[in-house]
Design a protein around this motif. Structure first.
Motif, PDB file in Angstrom:
ATOM      1  N   GLY A 200       0.801  -1.212   0.000  1.00 60.84           N
ATOM      2  CA  GLY A 200       0.000   0.000   0.000  1.00 60.84           C
ATOM      3  C   GLY A 200       0.840   1.270   0.000  1.00 60.84           C
ATOM      4  O   GLY A 200       2.019   1.274   0.364  1.00 60.84           O
ATOM      5  N   LYS A 201       0.192   2.344  -0.388  1.00 60.43           N
ATOM      6  CA  LYS A 201       0.843   3.649  -0.480  1.00 60.43           C
ATOM      7  C   LYS A 201       1.472   4.075   0.841  1.00 60.43           C
ATOM      8  O   LYS A 201       2.600   4.572   0.878  1.00 60.43           O
ATOM      9  N   ASN A 202       0.757   3.884   1.948  1.00 57.93           N
ATOM     10  CA  ASN A 202       1.255   4.335   3.249  1.00 57.93           C
ATOM     11  C   ASN A 202       2.474   3.543   3.720  1.00 57.93           C
ATOM     12  O   ASN A 202       3.309   4.067   4.452  1.00 57.93           O
ATOM     13  N   VAL A 203       2.555   2.276   3.313  1.00 54.33           N
ATOM     14  CA  VAL A 203       3.705   1.448   3.675  1.00 54.33           C
ATOM     15  C   VAL A 203       4.891   1.772   2.773  1.00 54.33           C
ATOM     16  O   VAL A 203       6.049   1.762   3.211  1.00 54.33           O
ATOM     17  N   PHE A 204       4.587   2.099   1.522  1.00 57.24           N
ATOM     18  CA  PHE A 204       5.638   2.428   0.563  1.00 57.24           C
ATOM     19  C   PHE A 204       6.247   3.814   0.822  1.00 57.24           C
ATOM     20  O   PHE A 204       7.419   4.055   0.528  1.00 57.24           O
ATOM     21  N   LYS A 205       5.460   4.715   1.420  1.00 58.73           N
ATOM     22  CA  LYS A 205       5.908   6.111   1.548  1.00 58.73           C
ATOM     23  C   LYS A 205       7.221   6.279   2.326  1.00 58.73           C
ATOM     24  O   LYS A 205       8.081   7.082   1.910  1.00 58.73           O
ATOM     25  N   PRO A 206       7.455   5.584   3.461  1.00 59.85           N
ATOM     26  CA  PRO A 206       8.753   5.751   4.138  1.00 59.85           C
ATOM     27  C   PRO A 206       9.947   5.351   3.268  1.00 59.85           C
ATOM     28  O   PRO A 206      11.011   5.973   3.352  1.00 59.85           O
ATOM     29  N   ILE A 207       9.762   4.337   2.409  1.00 57.12           N
ATOM     30  CA  ILE A 207      10.828   3.952   1.476  1.00 57.12           C
ATOM     31  C   ILE A 207      11.018   5.061   0.447  1.00 57.12           C
ATOM     32  O   ILE A 207      12.148   5.461   0.137  1.00 57.12           O
ATOM     33  N   PHE A 208       9.904   5.567  -0.069  1.00 60.07           N
ATOM     34  CA  PHE A 208       9.928   6.662  -1.038  1.00 60.07           C
ATOM     35  C   PHE A 208      10.627   7.885  -0.440  1.00 60.07           C
ATOM     36  O   PHE A 208      11.488   8.509  -1.085  1.00 60.07           O
ATOM     37  N   ASP A 209      10.275   8.225   0.801  1.00 57.66           N
ATOM     38  CA  ASP A 209      10.875   9.395   1.472  1.00 57.66           C
ATOM     39  C   ASP A 209      12.370   9.214   1.679  1.00 57.66           C
ATOM     40  O   ASP A 209      13.137  10.179   1.577  1.00 57.66           O
ATOM     41  N   TYR A 210      12.779   7.988   1.978  1.00 57.33           N
ATOM     42  CA  TYR A 210      14.212   7.725   2.166  1.00 57.33           C
ATOM     43  C   TYR A 210      14.969   7.932   0.845  1.00 57.33           C
ATOM     44  O   TYR A 210      16.047   8.548   0.826  1.00 57.33           O
ATOM     45  N   ILE A 211      14.410   7.448  -0.249  1.00 53.27           N
ATOM     46  CA  ILE A 211      15.031   7.632  -1.564  1.00 53.27           C
ATOM     47  C   ILE A 211      15.138   9.124  -1.897  1.00 53.27           C
ATOM     48  O   ILE A 211      16.178   9.605  -2.373  1.00 53.27           O
ATOM     49  N   LYS A 212      14.063   9.875  -1.641  1.00 57.73           N
ATOM     50  CA  LYS A 212      14.072  11.316  -1.923  1.00 57.73           C
ATOM     51  C   LYS A 212      15.144  12.024  -1.079  1.00 57.73           C
ATOM     52  O   LYS A 212      15.827  12.934  -1.564  1.00 57.73           O
ATOM     53  N   TYR A 213      15.273  11.593   0.178  1.00 57.43           N
ATOM     54  CA  TYR A 213      16.291  12.191   1.054  1.00 57.43           C
ATOM     55  C   TYR A 213      17.691  11.928   0.496  1.00 57.43           C
ATOM     56  O   TYR A 213      18.531  12.840   0.440  1.00 57.43           O
ATOM     57  N   MET A 214      17.955  10.685   0.082  1.00 59.43           N
ATOM     58  CA  MET A 214      19.264  10.330  -0.464  1.00 59.43           C
ATOM     59  C   MET A 214      19.563  11.125  -1.734  1.00 59.43           C
ATOM     60  O   MET A 214      20.696  11.563  -1.961  1.00 59.43           O
ATOM     61  N   GLN A 215      18.549  11.344  -2.551  1.00 57.19           N
ATOM     62  CA  GLN A 215      18.742  12.131  -3.773  1.00 57.19           C
ATOM     63  C   GLN A 215      19.080  13.591  -3.445  1.00 57.19           C
ATOM     64  O   GLN A 215      19.942  14.201  -4.074  1.00 57.19           O
ATOM     65  N   LYS A 216      18.401  14.131  -2.421  1.00 53.02           N
ATOM     66  CA  LYS A 216      18.689  15.505  -2.008  1.00 53.02           C
ATOM     67  C   LYS A 216      20.116  15.641  -1.473  1.00 53.02           C
ATOM     68  O   LYS A 216      20.737  16.701  -1.581  1.00 53.02           O
ATOM     69  N   CYS A 217      20.609  14.530  -0.892  1.00 48.61           N
ATOM     70  CA  CYS A 217      21.983  14.539  -0.363  1.00 48.61           C
ATOM     71  C   CYS A 217      23.022  14.362  -1.475  1.00 48.61           C
ATOM     72  O   CYS A 217      24.230  14.369  -1.198  1.00 48.61           O
ATOM     73  N   GLY A 218      22.553  14.172  -2.695  1.00 51.61           N
ATOM     74  CA  GLY A 218      23.461  14.083  -3.824  1.00 51.61           C
ATOM     75  C   GLY A 218      23.746  12.689  -4.319  1.00 51.61           C
ATOM     76  O   GLY A 218      24.537  12.505  -5.256  1.00 51.61           O
TER      77      GLY A 218
END
Length: 305
Positions: A200-218
């Motif tokens: 589900g979307k809510n379970v996937f979101k923490p993984i999605f947020d982690y990926i976005k954070y790593m991308q922001k870190c370069g």
């Protein structure tokens, strides 16, 4: 194809045996003359194994059998010893299996502590939050989750700014387990371990947020990268070690009312949560991907929160 899979599984089994032998047998016996190894020496080795927190009863019994097989080879084929010292020492007694589980209320307490912690880095908090939440709600084995890559998710994680679907298809194509020197690629614990699942979307979101954070870190992900890639690792499978996750989980657990918690407790909790919310045993079996219904029934049917 079947022969190829069997050959791969056989090779994986040999790798595991070699890892165990190198890590838990050779260091203790390598400087000892064969004639000095008797029943008492095996008992002392057992005591040494008991001091190793990472070894369960089944693993210790496997090591005992492995050593006994080696002594049998020395006795029968090499004829350099006159008896097998392992034969006169009982194997480790296996206690009744106890399923550890955490309630949703306990997990909410843990997640609140993780997200509001002031000491750990943002990376550590996000990766621990994503891992525990996904394990708890999906019932994945930790090796299955850590074995997932960007390309396994049927969603454009890298280029999307938000999640605009209610569930995401995920192909579980591999599992990894930790051996001497790092992670080793596996082919699933059972025949039903791997395959297509939906989260589900809510379970996937923490993984999605982690990926976005790593991308922001370069960090620049490729489709073939593991989700939980460790950018500083020089291993063939560059993901964070199992001890890294265990230590971080229990750092946060120490600030809650929860007892010591292992990643596999999340899987147990997932099955228990479903049963106590009215799901049938067959549905829980499918959720946990047990090959046999009897396994689900044996360990989960008697639970009541």
């Amino acid at each position: 194809e079947r022969k190829r899979k069997l050959r791969k599984k056989y090779q994986e089994s040999l790798r595991k045996k070699k890892c165990r032998f190198d890590k838990h047998i050779i260091p203790y016996f390598k400087n000892i003359k064969l004639e000095k190894i008797d029943e008492n020496f095996i008992l002392k080795w057992h005591q040494k194994l008991n001091e190793t927190d990472s070894l369960g009863i089944v693993s210790k019994n496997t090591l005992h059998k492995q050593l006994s097989a080696y002594f049998n080879w020395l006795l029968i084929h090499r004829k350099v010893i006159t008896f097998n010292p392992c034969k006169s020492v009982d194997n480790f007694k296996i206690p009744p299996k106890i399923i550890e589980y955490r309630t949703l209320e306990q997990m909410n307490e843990l997640w609140n502590v993780i997200l509001n912690d002031k000491n750990k880095s943002e990376n550590t908090k996000l990766i621990t939050y994503a891992l525990t939440k996904c394990l708890f709600f999906t019932g994945f084995r930790i090796g299955e989750l850590l074995g997932t890559k960007i390309k396994d998710y049927d969603y454009d994680i890298l280029n999307s700014d938000d999640i605009n679907v209610e569930e995401i298809k995920l192909s579980l194509n591999r599992t990894i387990y930790y051996g001497k020197g790092g992670w080793i690629l596996g082919n699933g614990k059972t025949n039903s371990s791997l395959g297509t699942v939906f989260i589900g979307k809510n379970v996937f979101k923490p993984i999605f947020d982690y990926i976005k954070y790593m991308q922001k870190c370069g960090y620049v992900y490729s489709l073939d990268d593991y989700i939980f890639t460790n950018p500083e690792s020089d291993k063939d499978i560059p993901v964070y070690s199992s001890s890294y996750f265990s230590e971080n989980i229990n750092y946060f657990v120490s600030n809650t009312s929860l007892p010591h918690t292992k990643p596999k407790d999340m899987r147990s909790s997932s099955g228990t949560l479903l049963l106590n919310n009215g799901y049938k045993l067959e549905e829980v079996q499918a959720h946990l991907r047990h090959t046999r219904k009897e396994t689900t029934e044996k360990y989960y049917a008697t639970f009541s929160l």
